[in-house]
Design a protein around this motif. Structure first.
Motif, PDB file in Angstrom:
ATOM      1  N   LYS A  82       0.837  -1.206   0.000  1.00 14.34           N
ATOM      2  CA  LYS A  82       0.000   0.000   0.000  1.00 14.34           C
ATOM      3  C   LYS A  82       0.870   1.254   0.000  1.00 14.34           C
ATOM      4  O   LYS A  82       0.584   2.209  -0.729  1.00 14.34           O
ATOM      5  CB  LYS A  82      -0.949   0.006   1.194  1.00 14.34           C
ATOM      6  N   ALA A  83       1.923   1.266   0.786  1.00 12.97           N
ATOM      7  CA  ALA A  83       2.831   2.413   0.806  1.00 12.97           C
ATOM      8  C   ALA A  83       3.451   2.630  -0.574  1.00 12.97           C
ATOM      9  O   ALA A  83       3.563   3.764  -1.047  1.00 12.97           O
ATOM     10  CB  ALA A  83       3.916   2.210   1.854  1.00 12.97           C
ATOM     11  N   LEU A  84       3.816   1.543  -1.237  1.00 13.16           N
ATOM     12  CA  LEU A  84       4.405   1.616  -2.570  1.00 13.16           C
ATOM     13  C   LEU A  84       3.404   2.168  -3.590  1.00 13.16           C
ATOM     14  O   LEU A  84       3.717   3.079  -4.355  1.00 13.16           O
ATOM     15  CB  LEU A  84       4.901   0.233  -3.002  1.00 13.16           C
ATOM     16  N   HIS A  85       2.193   1.641  -3.588  1.00 11.53           N
ATOM     17  CA  HIS A  85       1.175   2.084  -4.552  1.00 11.53           C
ATOM     18  C   HIS A  85       0.735   3.527  -4.277  1.00 11.53           C
ATOM     19  O   HIS A  85       0.516   4.293  -5.226  1.00 11.53           O
ATOM     20  CB  HIS A  85      -0.017   1.126  -4.562  1.00 11.53           C
ATOM     21  N   ASP A  86       0.610   3.892  -3.011  1.00 16.11           N
ATOM     22  CA  ASP A  86       0.284   5.283  -2.676  1.00 16.11           C
ATOM     23  C   ASP A  86       1.409   6.217  -3.129  1.00 16.11           C
ATOM     24  O   ASP A  86       1.164   7.298  -3.667  1.00 16.11           O
ATOM     25  CB  ASP A  86       0.046   5.454  -1.178  1.00 16.11           C
ATOM     26  N   GLY A  87       2.650   5.784  -2.908  1.00 12.70           N
ATOM     27  CA  GLY A  87       3.805   6.569  -3.335  1.00 12.70           C
ATOM     28  C   GLY A  87       3.855   6.726  -4.849  1.00 12.70           C
ATOM     29  O   GLY A  87       4.151   7.810  -5.361  1.00 12.70           O
ATOM     30  N   LEU A  88       3.544   5.659  -5.565  1.00  8.69           N
ATOM     31  CA  LEU A  88       3.520   5.718  -7.026  1.00  8.69           C
ATOM     32  C   LEU A  88       2.471   6.712  -7.510  1.00  8.69           C
ATOM     33  O   LEU A  88       2.722   7.517  -8.411  1.00  8.69           O
ATOM     34  CB  LEU A  88       3.259   4.332  -7.608  1.00  8.69           C
ATOM     35  N   ALA A  89       1.291   6.697  -6.908  1.00 13.17           N
ATOM     36  CA  ALA A  89       0.232   7.642  -7.283  1.00 13.17           C
ATOM     37  C   ALA A  89       0.672   9.086  -7.007  1.00 13.17           C
ATOM     38  O   ALA A  89       0.437   9.986  -7.820  1.00 13.17           O
ATOM     39  CB  ALA A  89      -1.059   7.319  -6.533  1.00 13.17           C
ATOM     40  N   LYS A  90       1.337   9.297  -5.870  1.00 13.01           N
ATOM     41  CA  LYS A  90       1.801  10.638  -5.516  1.00 13.01           C
ATOM     42  C   LYS A  90       2.867  11.134  -6.483  1.00 13.01           C
ATOM     43  O   LYS A  90       2.832  12.295  -6.911  1.00 13.01           O
ATOM     44  CB  LYS A  90       2.379  10.654  -4.097  1.00 13.01           C
ATOM     45  N   ILE A  91       3.830  10.274  -6.815  1.00 11.51           N
ATOM     46  CA  ILE A  91       4.917  10.714  -7.694  1.00 11.51           C
ATOM     47  C   ILE A  91       4.395  10.957  -9.106  1.00 11.51           C
ATOM     48  O   ILE A  91       4.836  11.875  -9.789  1.00 11.51           O
ATOM     49  CB  ILE A  91       6.121   9.739  -7.674  1.00 11.51           C
ATOM     50  N   LYS A  92       3.426  10.174  -9.520  1.00  9.46           N
ATOM     51  CA  LYS A  92       2.826  10.373 -10.841  1.00  9.46           C
ATOM     52  C   LYS A  92       2.152  11.745 -10.913  1.00  9.46           C
ATOM     53  O   LYS A  92       2.332  12.487 -11.880  1.00  9.46           O
ATOM     54  CB  LYS A  92       1.828   9.256 -11.132  1.00  9.46           C
ATOM     55  N   ARG A  93       1.378  12.092  -9.878  1.00  8.33           N
ATOM     56  CA  ARG A  93       0.733  13.408  -9.836  1.00  8.33           C
ATOM     57  C   ARG A  93       1.765  14.537  -9.786  1.00  8.33           C
ATOM     58  O   ARG A  93       1.612  15.568 -10.442  1.00  8.33           O
ATOM     59  CB  ARG A  93      -0.203  13.515  -8.631  1.00  8.33           C
ATOM     60  N   ALA A  94       2.823  14.332  -9.026  1.00  6.53           N
ATOM     61  CA  ALA A  94       3.863  15.356  -8.902  1.00  6.53           C
ATOM     62  C   ALA A  94       4.587  15.563 -10.234  1.00  6.53           C
ATOM     63  O   ALA A  94       4.903  16.701 -10.604  1.00  6.53           O
ATOM     64  CB  ALA A  94       4.852  14.975  -7.810  1.00  6.53           C
ATOM     65  N   ILE A  95       4.853  14.491 -10.960  1.00  5.64           N
ATOM     66  CA  ILE A  95       5.498  14.603 -12.270  1.00  5.64           C
ATOM     67  C   ILE A  95       4.571  15.337 -13.237  1.00  5.64           C
ATOM     68  O   ILE A  95       5.013  16.241 -13.964  1.00  5.64           O
ATOM     69  CB  ILE A  95       5.872  13.211 -12.823  1.00  5.64           C
ATOM     70  N   GLU A  96       3.300  14.960 -13.254  1.00  2.00           N
ATOM     71  CA  GLU A  96       2.330  15.645 -14.117  1.00  2.00           C
ATOM     72  C   GLU A  96       2.291  17.140 -13.813  1.00  2.00           C
ATOM     73  O   GLU A  96       2.299  17.975 -14.717  1.00  2.00           O
ATOM     74  CB  GLU A  96       0.933  15.044 -13.940  1.00  2.00           C
ATOM     75  N   HIS A  97       2.249  17.477 -12.532  1.00  2.00           N
ATOM     76  CA  HIS A  97       2.200  18.874 -12.105  1.00  2.00           C
ATOM     77  C   HIS A  97       3.453  19.628 -12.564  1.00  2.00           C
ATOM     78  O   HIS A  97       3.365  20.739 -13.097  1.00  2.00           O
ATOM     79  CB  HIS A  97       2.039  18.955 -10.588  1.00  2.00           C
ATOM     80  N   GLN A  98       4.604  19.025 -12.352  1.00  2.00           N
ATOM     81  CA  GLN A  98       5.873  19.665 -12.741  1.00  2.00           C
ATOM     82  C   GLN A  98       5.947  19.885 -14.245  1.00  2.00           C
ATOM     83  O   GLN A  98       6.323  20.952 -14.704  1.00  2.00           O
ATOM     84  CB  GLN A  98       7.049  18.802 -12.284  1.00  2.00           C
ATOM     85  N   LEU A  99       5.548  18.899 -15.020  1.00  2.00           N
ATOM     86  CA  LEU A  99       5.583  19.031 -16.476  1.00  2.00           C
ATOM     87  C   LEU A  99       4.557  20.039 -16.981  1.00  2.00           C
ATOM     88  O   LEU A  99       4.818  20.769 -17.946  1.00  2.00           O
ATOM     89  CB  LEU A  99       5.402  17.671 -17.145  1.00  2.00           C
ATOM     90  N   ASP A 100       3.399  20.125 -16.335  1.00  2.00           N
ATOM     91  CA  ASP A 100       2.405  21.136 -16.694  1.00  2.00           C
ATOM     92  C   ASP A 100       2.938  22.544 -16.447  1.00  2.00           C
ATOM     93  O   ASP A 100       2.713  23.465 -17.220  1.00  2.00           O
ATOM     94  CB  ASP A 100       1.109  20.935 -15.919  1.00  2.00           C
ATOM     95  N   LYS A 101       3.657  22.715 -15.329  1.00  2.00           N
ATOM     96  CA  LYS A 101       4.244  24.028 -15.019  1.00  2.00           C
ATOM     97  C   LYS A 101       5.266  24.427 -16.077  1.00  2.00           C
ATOM     98  O   LYS A 101       5.328  25.592 -16.483  1.00  2.00           O
ATOM     99  CB  LYS A 101       4.906  24.003 -13.638  1.00  2.00           C
ATOM    100  N   VAL A 102       6.052  23.487 -16.523  1.00  2.00           N
ATOM    101  CA  VAL A 102       7.078  23.774 -17.526  1.00  2.00           C
ATOM    102  C   VAL A 102       6.449  24.130 -18.862  1.00  2.00           C
ATOM    103  O   VAL A 102       6.908  25.042 -19.556  1.00  2.00           O
ATOM    104  CB  VAL A 102       8.046  22.570 -17.680  1.00  2.00           C
ATOM    105  N   LYS A 103       5.375  23.456 -19.234  1.00  2.00           N
ATOM    106  CA  LYS A 103       4.705  23.697 -20.509  1.00  2.00           C
ATOM    107  C   LYS A 103       4.025  25.054 -20.541  1.00  2.00           C
ATOM    108  O   LYS A 103       3.911  25.672 -21.589  1.00  2.00           O
ATOM    109  CB  LYS A 103       3.692  22.604 -20.803  1.00  2.00           C
ATOM    110  N   ASN A 104       3.544  25.513 -19.393  1.00  2.00           N
ATOM    111  CA  ASN A 104       2.841  26.808 -19.333  1.00  2.00           C
ATOM    112  C   ASN A 104       3.786  27.857 -18.901  1.00  2.00           C
ATOM    113  O   ASN A 104       4.239  28.723 -19.053  1.00  2.00           O
ATOM    114  CB  ASN A 104       1.674  26.754 -18.343  1.00  2.00           C
TER     115      ASN A 104
END
Length: 104
Positions: A82-104
């Motif tokens: 559960k810690a691994l899957h929760d961490g994966l979901a968090k890092i995925k959202r963080a990567i999406e957020h970071q890439l969205d910031k760079v694109k805009n």
């Protein structure tokens, strides 16, 4: 993308876990492959192998994106999976957020 899995001495089945984590992260983060250079996953049991406790399993993930600052998240649960899957979901959202910031 390089995926490095580190565990403490209290985590069992390191080879199987390493293969599982690599396959899971390659599948779930595949669309970011061109941006990611390295993923480091650190799994630990804060109370030690034989002791149970609330949220004693910890998953720290660091994602390194090309030409950007690293992203770090932490997740804790009473179950390592559960810690691994929760961490994966968090890092995925963080990567999406970071890439969205760079694109805009």
């Amino acid at each position: 993308m390089i995926i490095q899995v580190n565990t403490d001495n209290h985590i069992q089945g390191k080879e199987e876990l390493n293969t599982y984590v690599n396959n899971l992260f390659n599948e779930k983060l595949q669309r970011f492959d061109s941006y990611l250079t390295r993923i480091e996953v650190h799994l630990s049991d804060e109370n030690g192998g034989g002791k149970a406790g609330a949220d004693d399993k910890k998953c720290n993930i660091e994602a390194r994106l090309e030409n950007l600052d690293p992203i770090f998240i932490s997740s804790q649960s009473d179950d390592i999976s559960k810690a691994l899957h929760d961490g994966l979901a968090k890092i995925k959202r963080a990567i999406e957020h970071q890439l969205d910031k760079v694109k805009n």
